[in-house]
Write a protein that holds these residues in place. Structure first.
Motif, mmCIF file in Angstrom:
data_model
loop_
_atom_site.group_PDB
_atom_site.id
_atom_site.type_symbol
_atom_site.label_atom_id
_atom_site.label_comp_id
_atom_site.label_asym_id
_atom_site.label_seq_id
_atom_site.Cartn_x
_atom_site.Cartn_y
_atom_site.Cartn_z
ATOM 1 N N PRO A 95 -72.639 -106.066 -19.912
ATOM 2 C CA PRO A 95 -72.056 -105.626 -18.641
ATOM 3 C C PRO A 95 -71.862 -104.113 -18.617
ATOM 4 O O PRO A 95 -71.858 -103.485 -19.674
ATOM 5 C CB PRO A 95 -70.702 -106.347 -18.606
ATOM 6 C CG PRO A 95 -70.351 -106.562 -20.041
ATOM 7 C CD PRO A 95 -71.657 -106.749 -20.767
ATOM 8 N N SER A 96 -71.676 -103.546 -17.453
ATOM 9 C CA SER A 96 -71.552 -102.095 -17.352
ATOM 10 C C SER A 96 -70.349 -101.630 -18.169
ATOM 11 O O SER A 96 -69.278 -102.226 -18.093
ATOM 12 C CB SER A 96 -71.379 -101.676 -15.895
ATOM 13 O OG SER A 96 -70.126 -102.079 -15.398
ATOM 14 N N PRO A 97 -70.534 -100.595 -19.007
ATOM 15 C CA PRO A 97 -69.418 -100.123 -19.844
ATOM 16 C C PRO A 97 -68.467 -99.244 -19.037
ATOM 17 O O PRO A 97 -68.848 -98.686 -18.014
ATOM 18 C CB PRO A 97 -70.114 -99.308 -20.921
ATOM 19 C CG PRO A 97 -71.359 -98.811 -20.274
ATOM 20 C CD PRO A 97 -71.762 -99.848 -19.254
ATOM 21 N N VAL A 98 -67.234 -99.146 -19.522
ATOM 22 C CA VAL A 98 -66.222 -98.339 -18.845
ATOM 23 C C VAL A 98 -66.648 -96.873 -18.779
ATOM 24 O O VAL A 98 -66.352 -96.168 -17.824
ATOM 25 C CB VAL A 98 -64.869 -98.479 -19.589
ATOM 26 C CG1 VAL A 98 -63.842 -97.531 -19.014
ATOM 27 C CG2 VAL A 98 -64.379 -99.905 -19.506
ATOM 28 N N GLN A 101 -70.453 -93.334 -16.850
ATOM 29 C CA GLN A 101 -70.661 -91.980 -16.321
ATOM 30 C C GLN A 101 -70.629 -90.942 -17.445
ATOM 31 O O GLN A 101 -71.435 -90.008 -17.470
ATOM 32 C CB GLN A 101 -69.583 -91.649 -15.292
ATOM 33 C CG GLN A 101 -69.808 -92.311 -13.940
ATOM 34 C CD GLN A 101 -68.760 -91.863 -12.928
ATOM 35 O OE1 GLN A 101 -67.569 -91.877 -13.241
ATOM 36 N NE2 GLN A 101 -69.180 -91.492 -11.737
ATOM 37 N N TYR A 153 -74.826 -99.622 -10.106
ATOM 38 C CA TYR A 153 -74.178 -100.829 -10.616
ATOM 39 C C TYR A 153 -74.847 -101.999 -9.904
ATOM 40 O O TYR A 153 -74.618 -102.236 -8.732
ATOM 41 C CB TYR A 153 -72.676 -100.818 -10.305
ATOM 42 C CG TYR A 153 -71.878 -99.831 -11.125
ATOM 43 C CD1 TYR A 153 -71.603 -100.102 -12.460
ATOM 44 C CD2 TYR A 153 -71.393 -98.652 -10.569
ATOM 45 C CE1 TYR A 153 -70.853 -99.204 -13.225
ATOM 46 C CE2 TYR A 153 -70.648 -97.748 -11.323
ATOM 47 C CZ TYR A 153 -70.386 -98.035 -12.658
ATOM 48 O OH TYR A 153 -69.650 -97.141 -13.411
ATOM 49 N N GLN A 155 -75.748 -105.422 -8.372
ATOM 50 C CA GLN A 155 -74.916 -106.492 -7.821
ATOM 51 C C GLN A 155 -75.695 -107.795 -7.637
ATOM 52 O O GLN A 155 -75.143 -108.879 -7.751
ATOM 53 C CB GLN A 155 -74.321 -106.067 -6.469
ATOM 54 C CG GLN A 155 -73.516 -104.772 -6.534
ATOM 55 C CD GLN A 155 -72.223 -104.921 -7.309
ATOM 56 O OE1 GLN A 155 -71.409 -105.771 -6.999
ATOM 57 N NE2 GLN A 155 -72.046 -104.109 -8.332
ATOM 58 N N PRO A 165 -72.163 -107.636 -13.677
ATOM 59 C CA PRO A 165 -72.864 -106.475 -13.131
ATOM 60 C C PRO A 165 -73.230 -105.488 -14.239
ATOM 61 O O PRO A 165 -72.421 -105.211 -15.111
ATOM 62 C CB PRO A 165 -71.838 -105.856 -12.177
ATOM 63 C CG PRO A 165 -70.919 -106.970 -11.821
ATOM 64 C CD PRO A 165 -70.854 -107.846 -13.042
ATOM 65 N N GLN B 136 -66.113 -105.036 -15.873
ATOM 66 C CA GLN B 136 -64.803 -105.552 -16.256
ATOM 67 C C GLN B 136 -64.019 -106.123 -15.079
ATOM 68 O O GLN B 136 -62.870 -106.502 -15.207
ATOM 69 C CB GLN B 136 -63.958 -104.425 -16.877
ATOM 70 C CG GLN B 136 -64.526 -103.831 -18.160
ATOM 71 C CD GLN B 136 -65.739 -102.938 -17.877
ATOM 72 O OE1 GLN B 136 -65.791 -102.238 -16.876
ATOM 73 N NE2 GLN B 136 -66.716 -102.999 -18.766
ATOM 74 N N ARG B 147 -60.489 -97.020 -11.930
ATOM 75 C CA ARG B 147 -60.208 -96.725 -13.337
ATOM 76 C C ARG B 147 -58.723 -96.607 -13.665
ATOM 77 O O ARG B 147 -58.308 -96.927 -14.765
ATOM 78 C CB ARG B 147 -60.948 -95.447 -13.751
ATOM 79 C CG ARG B 147 -62.479 -95.591 -13.767
ATOM 80 C CD ARG B 147 -62.931 -96.672 -14.733
ATOM 81 N NE ARG B 147 -64.387 -96.854 -14.744
ATOM 82 C CZ ARG B 147 -64.987 -97.992 -15.108
ATOM 83 N NH1 ARG B 147 -64.258 -99.050 -15.458
ATOM 84 N NH2 ARG B 147 -66.293 -98.085 -15.104
#
Lengths: 293, 688
Positions: A95-98, A101, A153, A155, A165, B136, B147
């Motif tokens: 999944p998309s990491p935090v 960016q 991202y 969808q 996602p 998440q 965030r």
């Protein structure tokens, strides 16, 4: 004159060093470094490593270069900014990491674009691929007013809403390299450090393929091949062979692009062709998910 | 009084959504925290955050709430249902005005729990125009990944969880100039700390900084910046720490049409155009970066100059290619461009527009030679659709045709034939009008519309619009409700605006292909336009109801005269009498009507009714004469002359007499009064 000479970077990277640097960087982020997929396609997102792997919950990280063919963008090698064949550098993390960016900005730093010297911006750009039945939200990444990448991202793919996602990044390698090297004509890019230019490698191909795409391609044959690819895709899906089926979906998409460049598709037909490819993408996506379960 | 503060910190929010989102946040606070009587609520927005502050009460006071339930006569099941819904008992109900009313005492509540509860619900359903999920977020969606949340009541963190994020007192400054986090203790401290960390939180202030920066850069070089307000808004949403910069345009690119250059600069790059003080385009562009770079912005300017150079080189390439051929070379290619699947190609459309344009130009009174130029302009007005430049920049349609046409009169007509598109657009026929920097405060001077070249431009613009409406109406593609995919309402309004501005007298019925529905559609746009401007629109409906001319200019003139008449004492009086008469007719008609037909002079026995009948004859005559002479004020005089005899009639004559012949004749006299007045307008449609 090279603008980066005013910065602290002595020698801007060659085209191939940019690729190697990105490989190294994303490899360290846990991405599997894949090789280009061996079927013609319009963009790196068509690679099954993105389209199909974006489906389902299984985590996935990959990066690769994908030759991208846009037959109608051919300019016989006469336009300094347009090519019918170019390279995309594609990253997918699911999944998309935090810190997606931040990772991306670090990758630009590695290539030699310092965000304290340059003006980096994330400008709204919603991504959509009607042929893949896919969409996502994200940005164009700007560096000094230049689009140096597309950040999405994901969808939906194949009309299916994604469980997890993913983060998907596309760098247009030629454009990025032109910016890094301060070159105004793509054919003047330094390909490596031995004096080989991009033009040395690709100029002839651009001329020949432009002639092929716009003048020489046999439209009747392409139409037949489209029909065949469509039928084969559906047949293979019946046997739950998602990956081979998907190859024919990509082929159909490319054949459509060729027919389009050849100028033999009317506006009404165009929408119908796109819908047909989208239908293929949908059944392939469904077959892929079924096969995972 | 405690202070409430909230910040929703996310990845970059699309510029166009930020202001509305901040407003939404303010309204959520006002509504959800209503019980805390929020005051001085103020919103903030920027690329990575929306925020709001307010002063609130520390608790929601105890209140007695009355909720109206079912009628006293309602079934027991309905009453039980009501009680269940509000978790109340039968003894909480009182009976009031025929209804059960639930009286509930809500005890005082501390602000903390109320904020947690009410804001969580409201924010989870935040109405972003487009939202997304991320790695998440689970099922929760936000405009881009959320965030951080700051939610404070004075210095205390109020717990709120939205999607994967729980509130804290931590925020961030500029992404590059001040990485890392800081602790938020109040709204004031947040704003100050952000400024220390290279973020101007207040959008109005950011906008002012940008404006001042752009002005300073240009003024110091004796230049003017074209202050595009919409672009200014957008750029305000793209930067947290605005730094204005200026770059040069290659001299050879100054040879491109300014519209091409400025469109690329604005749409693709968000640059502001620069002019010399005399208004001529200057070889500079200004823009706003988001960073105070170590080298003073040298690399950024050089980079942006290069990007613009590449874009303009591309435009130049198309411009050069396009001009290898005259404009009519492109005409046949329109055969392969579909206008609409049911309506044929753009080539078919061009032929129709050409024909209409010539005929309209003739109707506007130009000579045959000029009409031929209108025809040519009509024929070529769509040819630029197949040129490279318009393929690349569709917004330049019409404008490029203007550059590619050789005859200047034809060129001007092509350039402006899409006008007017919006209410503030200039009208066709102007000189160097461009869509991008058009100045709506400068309308065409009135006398210009008598010039043949302006008439030609208007004829082509009208032809384009009439054809569009006629074609779509012919396949029943009319706008419905909010749906108007082809912009037909705007098109109709364009026709109205041109006709009024030019005082052009056209019979809409003829030019609409004798399609009454279409004529009504166009007049309806005028009515809606009047209503939107806060002007009387009932008078237009009244005049249009009896209109035979289908002439917009005449409609407006008569409407104005009717309104002026209605404002006079005679007018008010006569209208009152008219209503009385129509009312009597309506009632009597339901008994044994309709009472229509000629008045029988031999049955007019009272001198008052004889006088009224005579006055009606005179007025009818004078109104007819005045109308055909277009003297609308004297037409109203014809009405005014009726006031005295009508008043006398209602005062001295009984309509409903026993003698059926007399009664019928008097009712017919009333019908005649109505009919004479209806020569001007159907006054029953007039309000007030």
């Amino acid at each position: 004159m090279n603008i980066l000479n005013t910065a602290s970077y002595a020698d801007p990277m060659s085209f191939q060093d940019i690729i190697l640097t990105l490989h190294h960087f994303w490899g360290k982020q846990g991405c599997v470094i894949l090789q280009p997929y061996d079927v013609e396609m319009g963009a790196g997102t068509f690679h099954p490593a993105t389209t199909l792997r974006a489906l389902g919950r299984t985590p996935w990280r990959a990066a690769y270069v994908q030759p991208s063919r846009r037959p109608s963008d051919g300019r016989y090698g006469e336009n300094p900014n347009r090519l019918q064949h170019y390279y995309q550098y594609q990253v997918i993390i699911k999944p998309s990491p935090v810190d997606a960016q931040e990772l991306l900005l670090r990758s630009y730093r590695e290539i030699g674009l310092d965000p304290l010297l340059h003006d980096f911006r994330f400008v709204e750009d919603d991504w959509e691929s009607p042929t893949l039945g896919a969409w996502g939200l994200g940005w164009e990444v700007w560096c000094d007013g230049m689009e140096v990448g597309q950040f999405t991202y994901f969808q939906q793919v194949g009309g299916i809403t994604l469980d997890a996602p993913s983060f998907e990044m596309t760098y247009g390698l030629e454009r990025l390299a032109m910016y890094v090297q301060g070159v105004e004509n793509v054919f003047d890019l330094r390909y490596n450090d031995t004096g080989i230019t991009y033009g040395d490698v690709f100029l002839r191909a651009e001329k020949e393929y432009s002639t092929h795409n716009f003048e020489a391609a046999d439209a009747d044959m392409l139409s037949r091949h489209f029909e065949d690819a469509e039928a084969e895709c559906n047949t293979l899906v019946q046997r739950q062979l998602a990956l081979p089926a998907y190859d024919y979906c990509i082929k159909a998409s490319h054949l459509f692009n060729l027919l389009d460049a050849r100028g033999v598709i009317s506006v009404a037909e165009r929408a119908s062709y796109i819908a047909r490819v989208r239908a293929l993408a949908k059944v392939c996506a469904e077959a892929w998910i079924t096969g995972q379960a | 009084m405690p202070q409430f503060f909230m910040e929703l910190f996310s990845e970059e929010i699309p510029a166009r959504m930020q202001a509305a989102a901040a407003k939404e946040l303010v309204s959520i606070i006002e509504q959800s925290l209503n019980a805390l009587a929020p005051r001085e609520v103020r919103g903030f927005y920027g690329p990575r955050r929306i925020a709001a502050r307010a002063v609130v009460e520390s608790e929601a006071p105890a209140v007695e709430i009355e909720i109206r339930g079912p009628k006293l006569t309602a079934s027991a099941a309905a009453v039980d249902g009501f009680l269940r819904k509000h978790q109340a008992k039968r003894e909480n109900l009182i009976e009031q005005n025929g209804y059960f009313v639930l009286v509930r005492l809500d005890v005082a509540r501390p602000a903390e729990s109320l904020i947690t509860e009410n804001l969580t619900t409201a924010l989870t359903q935040f109405p972003w125009p487009k939202s997304m999920r991320w790695g998440q977020s689970g099922a929760f969606a936000w405009v881009r990944p959320l965030r951080r949340i700051v939610c404070l009541l004075d210095q205390d963190v109020i717990p709120i969880t939205i999607g994967p994020i729980t509130s804290a007192n931590i925020s961030e400054g500029h992404r590059f100039l001040s990485p890392g986090t800081f602790i938020v203790s109040s709204a004031e401290q947040w704003e100050l700390e952000l400024e220390r960390r290279f973020v101007i939180a207040d959008a109005a202030k950011r906008r002012a900084v940008i404006k001042a920066g752009l002005r300073q850069l240009t003024a110091s070089r004796d230049l003017d910046v074209v202050m595009d307000e919409a672009l200014l808004d957008e750029v305000t949403g793209l930067v947290e720490w605005p730094v204005a910069l200026i770059g040069r345009i290659e001299p050879r690119h100054m040879e491109l049409p300014p519209e091409v250059r400025e469109l690329t600069m604005k749409e693709n790059q968000r640059y502001f155009a620069v002019r010399h003080t005399n208004g001529a385009p200057a070889p500079w562009f200004t823009f706003v970066s988001n960073i105070e770079a170590e080298d003073g912005g040298k690399a950024i300017v050089a980079g942006n100059e290069r990007v613009l150079r590449a874009r303009l080189a591309d435009a130049e390439h198309f411009y050069t290619l396009d001009r290898r051929h005259p404009l009519d070379f492109y005409l046949p290619k329109l055969k392969f461009m579909t206008f609409h699947t049911k309506l044929g190609s753009q080539f078919d459309r061009a032929l129709r527009i050409a024909n209409l344009a010539r005929r309209i130009a003739m109707a506007l009174g130009v000579n045959a030679e000029m009409a031929a130029r209108a025809e040519k302009a009509g024929l070529l007005c769509k040819a630029d659709l197949v040129t490279g430049m318009v393929g690349e920049f569709p917004e330049l349609q019409g404008i490029m045709g203007g550059y590619y046409a050789d005859d200047p009169v034809v060129a001007a007509a092509i350039r402006t034939h899409y006008l007017p598109q919006g209410p503030s657009d200039p009208l066709p026929g102007g000189g160097a009008i461009d869509h991008i920097t058009a100045d709506p405060s400068r309308p065409q001077p009135l006398n210009e519309y008598f010039k043949p070249e302006i008439k030609i431009a208007c004829a082509v613009a009208l032809a384009d619009k009439f054809d569009m409406l006629r074609e779509f109406f012919s396949i029943d593609e009319m706008p419905s409700g909010a749906g108007d995919p082809y912009g037909l309402r705007r098109t109709a309004l364009g026709i109205v605006r041109i006709l009024i501005a030019g005082n052009y007298r056209l019979n809409l019925y003829d030019w609409c292909g004798e399609n009454v529905t279409l004529v009504e559609f166009i007049v309806e746009r005028l009515r809606v336009q009047l209503r939107n401007e806060g002007r009387r629109h009932d008078a237009l409906s009244a005049v249009f109801a009896v209109d035979q001319s289908f002439d917009i200019v005449r409609l407006i003139l008569v409407t104005d005269a009717v309104l002026a008449f209605q404002a006079t004492e005679d007018g008010r009086n006569l209208l009152a009498a008219y209503r009385r008469g129509v009312n009597i007719l309506r009632i009597e008609n339901t008994k044994d009507g309709p009472h229509e037909g000629a008045v029988d002079p031999s049955l007019l026995i009272d001198s008052i009714e004889i006088s009224l009948s005579h006055s009606l004859d005179l007025s009818e005559e004078s109104i007819a004469q005045a109308l055909s002479a277009e003297e609308y004020t004297s037409a109203m005089m014809g009405l005014a002359n009726l006031r005295a005899p009508v008043d006398a009639f209602f005062e001295g004559v009984t309509v409903n007499v026993d003698d059926p012949a007399l009664r019928r004749n008097r009712l017919r006299l009333l019908a005649r009064l109505r009919d004479v007045m209806h020569r001007i307008a159907d006054f029953s449609k007039l309000e007030g």
